[in-house]
Design an enzyme around this catalytic site. Structure first.
Site, PDB file in Angstrom:
ATOM      1  N   GLU A 112      53.183  41.419  29.178  1.00  0.00           N
ATOM      2  CA  GLU A 112      52.095  39.663  29.508  1.00  0.00           C
ATOM      3  C   GLU A 112      50.838  40.803  29.059  1.00  0.00           C
ATOM      4  OE1 GLU A 112      50.288  36.671  29.312  1.00  0.00           O
ATOM      5  OE2 GLU A 112      52.196  36.343  29.294  1.00  0.00           O
ATOM      6  N   ASP A 161      58.371  34.234  24.831  1.00  0.00           N
ATOM      7  CA  ASP A 161      57.892  32.912  26.072  1.00  0.00           C
ATOM      8  C   ASP A 161      56.649  32.957  25.776  1.00  0.00           C
ATOM      9  OD1 ASP A 161      57.574  30.466  27.478  1.00  0.00           O
ATOM     10  OD2 ASP A 161      57.661  32.085  29.510  1.00  0.00           O
TER      11      ASP A 161
END
Length: 293
Positions: A112, A161
């Site tokens: 991330e 995602d």
């Protein structure tokens, strides 16, 4: 930044012009600007807590499980033995939470880029943020492109995602990104990426699917209903270098008791198959697009 007016927050975005979703708000729990994006967490009247990035809803407590379960279990259950999984993005922790439930998964690597999203999710969205502390998970704060360039033929499944293709997520919808995912996959591996809504931006969906088709021997589109997403649905592109794979037929199936034990509320083998049955208008457009490649 938070677009609040008379106790209501409204989502407006150029990706779906002429329409917006509004949520009645009890309280603004968090508001900040990270290095990459605006971050907003709301306590809403009827949908629980909501995470908004750059003015776009990422998830609400009421329906986040539908998205998280499907983006995780569609690719996991297409693979015969998904032991090693890479998640790109997913800073709220929801995808990691769901991937960790799959009994075949041994390790999850998550990359991330925005450390502040991780911290905000842990603090204000514990129902998803708990996925970020699962013992199967190794978390990296880094750029997904750079990470995959250093990891070749390593993962069984790669799940992207991402937020929508504005701001820091734009690069995750390009052909180059699908090429990098292919290089990071083991033989027979599977990728799955969110690709938007074909009701509001069919051009974006077809472009993303075509990137996947141009890189992988097999590609398919599935979709799921998420009431608080634009037009109430979101699509996923799946790809594999295996030309014989049948994405709509799960390689791994679970009984109702097993699904209950895993605390799955949306996904099942029947839902898996149905997710690949597209509305006629979308199927026609996507077929026409593929014929031009």
């Amino acid at each position: 930044m938070n677009s609040l007016k008379n106790g209501w927050w409204s989502e407006r975005c150029e990706l779906w012009p002429g329409v917006c979703l509004s949520l009645e708000v009890d309280e603004v729990l968090h508001e900040s600007k990270s290095q990459y994006q605006d971050i907003l967490v709301l306590k809403t009247k009827n949908h629980g807590r909501a995470l908004i990035l750059d003015g776009i809803i990422q998830c609400t407590e009421a329906d986040e499980f539908t998205y998280q379960e499907m983006i995780a279990f569609l690719p996991l259950c297409c693979h015969k033995s998904p032991k090693k999984v890479l998640v790109i993005g997913g800073g709220d922790g929801g995808v990691a939470r769901e991937v960790a439930k799959h009994p075949y998964v041994e390790s999850i690597t998550q990359v991330e880029i925005d450390a502040e999203v991780l911290e905000v999710s842990k603090k204000y969205l514990p129902f998803m943020g708990k996925g970020l502390s699962h013992p199967k998970l190794t978390l990296h704060v880094a750029d997904g492109f750079d990470f995959m360039a250093q990891h070749q033929e390593e993962f069984d499944v790669i799940i992207t995602d991402s937020s929508d293709p504005v701001g820091p997520a734009v690069s995750l919808f390009q052909k180059e990104y699908f090429e990098m995912m292919r290089s990071a996959l083991k033989p027979g591996g599977i990728v799955c990426s969110q690709s938007g809504t074909f009701y509001a931006n069919i051009e974006q969906v077809t472009q993303t699917l075509n990137h996947c088709r141009s890189v992988f021997a097999s590609a398919a589109l599935a979709y799921v209903t998420v009431p608080t997403y634009p037009t109430g649905q979101i699509a996923f592109v799946l790809g594999s270098c295996d030309p014989e794979i049948k994405f709509d037929i799960p390689s791994i199936s679970f009984t109702d008791d097993e699904l209950e034990q895993m605390q799955l509320r949306y996904y099942s083998s029947d839902i898996h198959r149905a997710a690949f049955v597209l509305p006629r208008f979308a199927k026609k457009i996507l077929s026409n697009e593929s014929s031009t490649l």
